[in-house]
Scaffold this motif. Structure first.
Motif: not given
Length: 292
Positions: A94-101, A103-110, A280-281
């Protein structure tokens, strides 16, 4: 090689020709050309039956390996050229995913508009295969498994408090001083670990029992309380770094090392991963590279 393997599998030139969409004569020419190049007979032929020679059996197995490697190379080239698409399911703490991952997912989706991403955050250890995840971020020591684990940067913890709290209660100079402070405890899977903060400095180790009136099971909630001056927290460095940089929090005991845990991205073993997963990886590993 492909024609020869098909003949071996089908049991006859006629069956192989039907499966490949070739004439029986063309199949025979392929096999004859292979035997001529090798200067050896691969198939014993009679009017009633045909069978592989001893060399033919061994050569057939090697041909299967070569053909599989060629198919994998072709697939890799196709994936590199292919546009990632489809649905990608990712799990992270939860913590790592919300704080750091996130934003990476958002950039990946874009970057890959044909991909839909499900980011599921949970501190529970999920089953990647049974629960349908294609990538899982896991913090801590890994147990033996058949999954592919790629190392990421370690998950480091630091201790911090707000200037208002320190002005009121003073700043600890040694880990043992924390016993006299209000420490906001994370209620996690290991109660003993949450209530005992461990520090190292060279060969010296200090294990300090901590306590306070506030106990929470979410790092962001603890962070809010610490910003409000309610106490001291031990939390992820990447979560606290922006607040320490702008002065809202102050790092404590900088000469002592708080725990850090290994972090990996896990995927299922697959000779040919999809383009969406490969990209993604690659993006996650570039964002959180392990040094050294």
């Amino acid at each position: 090689m492909a024609v020869f393997v098909k003949v071996a599998e089908a049991g006859s030139f006629a069956a192989a020709a039907a499966a490949l969409g070739l004439s029986q004569q063309m199949v025979g020419k392929h096999v004859a050309a292979l035997e001529a190049r090798l200067s050896a007979r691969l198939i014993n032929r009679t009017t009633r039956r045909q069978s592989l020679t001893e060399l033919g059996r061994a050569y057939c197995e090697q041909c299967r390996i070569v053909l599989a490697e060629a198919a994998a190379a072709d697939a890799l080239a196709e994936d590199i050229a292919a546009e990632p698409r489809g649905r990608l399911r990712v799990n992270a703490p939860v913590t790592f995913g919300s704080a750091r991952l996130a934003p990476v997912v958002v950039r990946y989706a874009a970057r890959h508009p044909a991909v839909e991403v499900d980011l599921v955050l949970s501190d529970r250890k999920v089953d990647l295969i049974e629960e349908g995840f294609e990538a899982v971020i896991r913090i801590g020591t890994l147990q033996d498994s058949s999954l592919i684990a790629r190392p990421l940067a370690p998950y480091r913890l630091v201790v911090a408090a707000a200037p208002a709290y320190l002005a009121r209660r003073g700043e600890p100079e040694h880990p043992r001083d924390l016993a006299g402070h209000d420490c906001i405890v994370f209620i996690g899977s290991s109660e003993a670990r949450s209530r005992t903060w461990i520090f190292t400095q060279g060969d010296e180790q200090a294990a300090v029992p901590v306590a306070g009136r506030l106990r929470m099971n979410d790092s962001r909630a603890i962070l809010w309380a610490v910003e409000a001056g309610s106490g001291i927290m031990m939390g992820p460095e990447e979560l606290l770094a922006p607040l320490m940089a702008d002065g809202r929090l102050r790092r404590l005991l900088p000469d002592w090392q708080a725990p850090s845990w290994p972090m990996h991205i896990l995927t299922a073993p697959d000779r040919r991963p999809t383009a969406k997963l490969k990209r993604f990886v690659e993006m996650v590993m570039a964002e959180f590279p392990r040094r050294g």
